[in-house]
Write an enzyme that holds these catalytic residues in place. Structure first.
Site, mmCIF file in Angstrom:
data_model
loop_
_atom_site.group_PDB
_atom_site.id
_atom_site.type_symbol
_atom_site.label_atom_id
_atom_site.label_comp_id
_atom_site.label_asym_id
_atom_site.label_seq_id
_atom_site.Cartn_x
_atom_site.Cartn_y
_atom_site.Cartn_z
ATOM 1 N N PHE A 35 1.849 -2.195 -6.366
ATOM 2 C CA PHE A 35 0.523 -2.614 -6.817
ATOM 3 C C PHE A 35 0.398 -4.127 -6.913
ATOM 4 C CE2 PHE A 35 -1.089 1.389 -9.264
ATOM 5 C CZ PHE A 35 -1.213 2.033 -8.049
ATOM 6 N N ARG A 36 1.434 -4.787 -7.454
ATOM 7 C CA ARG A 36 1.230 -6.177 -7.873
ATOM 8 C C ARG A 36 1.893 -7.257 -7.023
ATOM 9 N NH1 ARG A 36 1.138 -2.750 -11.849
ATOM 10 N NH2 ARG A 36 -0.678 -2.725 -13.217
ATOM 11 N N HIS A 121 4.900 9.558 -14.122
ATOM 12 C CA HIS A 121 3.519 9.620 -13.635
ATOM 13 C C HIS A 121 3.265 10.777 -12.671
ATOM 14 C CE1 HIS A 121 3.250 5.105 -14.795
ATOM 15 N NE2 HIS A 121 3.022 5.895 -15.802
ATOM 16 N N CYS A 156 -10.263 29.839 -4.499
ATOM 17 C CA CYS A 156 -11.562 29.802 -5.191
ATOM 18 C C CYS A 156 -12.446 28.651 -4.731
ATOM 19 C CB CYS A 156 -11.343 29.725 -6.696
ATOM 20 S SG CYS A 156 -10.754 28.117 -7.253
ATOM 21 N N ASN A 217 14.717 -7.445 -9.746
ATOM 22 C CA ASN A 217 13.335 -7.575 -9.280
ATOM 23 C C ASN A 217 13.218 -8.783 -8.360
ATOM 24 O OD1 ASN A 217 10.336 -8.009 -9.289
ATOM 25 N ND2 ASN A 217 10.424 -6.365 -10.786
HETATM 26 P P1 NAD Z 1 4.040 -2.872 -9.801
HETATM 27 O O1 NAD Z 1 3.386 -2.881 -8.469
HETATM 28 O O2 NAD Z 1 3.268 -3.282 -10.977
HETATM 29 O O3 NAD Z 1 5.322 -3.814 -9.746
HETATM 30 C C1 NAD Z 1 6.274 -3.732 -8.738
HETATM 31 C C2 NAD Z 1 7.346 -4.760 -9.024
HETATM 32 O O4 NAD Z 1 8.394 -4.566 -8.105
HETATM 33 C C3 NAD Z 1 6.864 -6.196 -8.882
HETATM 34 O O5 NAD Z 1 7.329 -6.923 -9.992
HETATM 35 C C4 NAD Z 1 7.516 -6.661 -7.567
HETATM 36 O O6 NAD Z 1 7.857 -8.023 -7.603
HETATM 37 C C5 NAD Z 1 8.747 -5.811 -7.521
HETATM 38 N N1 NAD Z 1 9.243 -5.495 -6.183
HETATM 39 C C6 NAD Z 1 8.542 -5.156 -5.077
HETATM 40 N N2 NAD Z 1 9.366 -4.856 -4.069
HETATM 41 C C7 NAD Z 1 10.636 -5.035 -4.545
HETATM 42 C C8 NAD Z 1 11.934 -4.877 -3.970
HETATM 43 N N3 NAD Z 1 12.110 -4.499 -2.703
HETATM 44 N N4 NAD Z 1 13.008 -5.136 -4.757
HETATM 45 C C9 NAD Z 1 12.850 -5.550 -6.052
HETATM 46 N N5 NAD Z 1 11.652 -5.698 -6.626
HETATM 47 C C10 NAD Z 1 10.554 -5.445 -5.889
HETATM 48 O O7 NAD Z 1 4.692 -1.443 -9.969
HETATM 49 P P2 NAD Z 1 5.021 -0.622 -11.294
HETATM 50 O O8 NAD Z 1 5.584 -1.510 -12.325
HETATM 51 O O9 NAD Z 1 5.778 0.559 -10.869
HETATM 52 O O10 NAD Z 1 3.599 -0.147 -11.832
HETATM 53 C C11 NAD Z 1 2.607 0.313 -10.940
HETATM 54 C C12 NAD Z 1 2.138 1.744 -11.118
HETATM 55 O O11 NAD Z 1 1.753 2.168 -9.819
HETATM 56 C C13 NAD Z 1 3.145 2.740 -11.549
HETATM 57 O O12 NAD Z 1 2.551 3.474 -12.540
HETATM 58 C C14 NAD Z 1 3.397 3.657 -10.351
HETATM 59 O O13 NAD Z 1 3.214 4.996 -10.717
HETATM 60 C C15 NAD Z 1 2.300 3.377 -9.397
HETATM 61 N N6 NAD Z 1 2.706 3.226 -7.969
HETATM 62 C C16 NAD Z 1 3.625 4.057 -7.432
HETATM 63 C C17 NAD Z 1 4.006 3.913 -6.110
HETATM 64 C C18 NAD Z 1 5.032 4.867 -5.551
HETATM 65 O O14 NAD Z 1 5.135 6.001 -5.998
HETATM 66 N N7 NAD Z 1 5.841 4.422 -4.605
HETATM 67 C C19 NAD Z 1 3.459 2.902 -5.324
HETATM 68 C C20 NAD Z 1 2.487 2.058 -5.903
HETATM 69 C C21 NAD Z 1 2.129 2.228 -7.243
HETATM 70 ZN ZN ZN Z 2 -8.509 27.791 -7.145
#
Ligand code: NAD
Ligand code: ZN
Length: 244
Positions: A35-36, A121, A156, A217
């Site tokens: 996401f970020r 989640h 349904c 990270n």
């Molecule tokens: P986030 O996007 O907020 O943060 C991701 C973090 O991971 C960042 O700080 C980034 O710098 C770091 N990052 C990215 N790639 C990396 C790598 N290869 N190695 C090390 N660090 C890395 O994600 P979050 O904290 O999990 O929160 C976002 C929400 O979005 C969660 O609730 C999650 O459920 C959901 N989400 C899930 C998925 C998935 O299932 N793959 C994907 C996107 C979002």
């Molecule tokens: Zn149904």
């Protein structure tokens, strides 16, 4: 980074009850955007911010648009576990790692062979009819869509909802409790690939009372100061260098 990896290796060698707490960054090396990050979903153009689309209100009031986003950005077919998922599965197999607590919904830890995975989640792999609660797998969701792109129950005809915790929804009690128990019993906590900004999930790490806390990270996070070891790098690249 060499010194940090050696320190992590020492920690892993000394520990008997490791818990891993992760987020979207664990799956970016599998091609799933987080996401970020700069190329994450929050920085891509869409008519609404992702946290609004991924909310319960939006799901029920604008189901068509929800599924348009969900199919384009969340359901990424063909994603495979990367080196991070595989190493964590290996650590569990060797009896070192006791649990994975993940915010991810992509099922890649289980695909890598991990068994004790607490999905805070939920998972895109499970889906239920909003009326009769019939279960549907991911394949059904991918292959079945009405004229608006919405998957409907073959029993349904009601709308199907992914078993994913949307914004405004609560986390499941039993999963929180199991996560807290694992964290309390852990002697090493490795937090990786999460911005630690999504609550209440991020707050769970406070239940860890052990001495060794490792943060892996790409960027700095709010918890860098409380960690005993911070490794700024790609999690797959870091974990693949660890021997178990
Ligand atoms: P986030 O996007 O907020 O943060 C991701 C973090 O991971 C960042 O700080 C980034 O710098 C770091 N990052 C990215 N790639 C990396 C790598 N290869 N190695 C090390 N660090 C890395 O994600 P979050 O904290 O999990 O929160 C976002 C929400 O979005 C969660 O609730 C999650 O459920 C959901 N989400 C899930 C998925 C998935 O299932 N793959 C994907 C996107 C979002
Ligand atoms: Zn149904």
């Amino acid at each position: 980074m060499k010194e940090e990896i050696e320190k992590l290796q020492r920690y892993v060698d000394e520990s008997k009850s490791i818990v891993f707490f992760g987020g979207a960054g664990v799956s970016t090396e599998s091609g799933i955007p987080d996401f970020r990050s700069v190329d994450g979903l929050y920085n891509q153009q869409w008519d609404w911010p992702p946290e609004e689309i991924l909310s319960s209100t939006f799901f029920y009031t604008n189901t068509k648009e929800f599924y348009r986003f969900y199919r384009a950005k969340i359901l990424l077919q063909g994603a495979k576990p990367n080196a991070a998922h595989l190493k964590l599965a290996e650590m569990e197999k060797k009896g070192k790692l006791k649990a994975i607590i993940t915010q991810n919904i992509d099922g890649l830890h289980q695909a890598a062979g991990s068994k004790n995975v607490f999905e805070l989640h939920g998972s895109t792999l499970r889906n239920y009819c909003t009326s009769c609660h019939k279960f549907f797998d991911l394949e059904y969701i991918i292959n079945n869509r009405d004229e608006n792109g919405i998957p409907r129950c073959d029993n349904c005809n009601s709308i199907i909802k992914p078993d994913v915790v949307l914004y405004e929804e609560s986390l499941k009690k039993n999963i929180i409790n199991s996560s807290i128990k694992a964290l309390k019993e852990a002697d090493l906590l490795i937090i990786g690939g999460t911005s630690l900004t999504v609550y209440p999930a991020a707050g769970l790490v406070n239940y860890f009372t052990g001495e060794k806390l490792v943060l892996i990270n790409k960027d700095s996070t709010t918890e860098d100061e409380i960690a005993t070891l911070v490794i700024h790098g790609k999690i797959g690249e870091v974990l693949s260098q660890i021997q178990v």
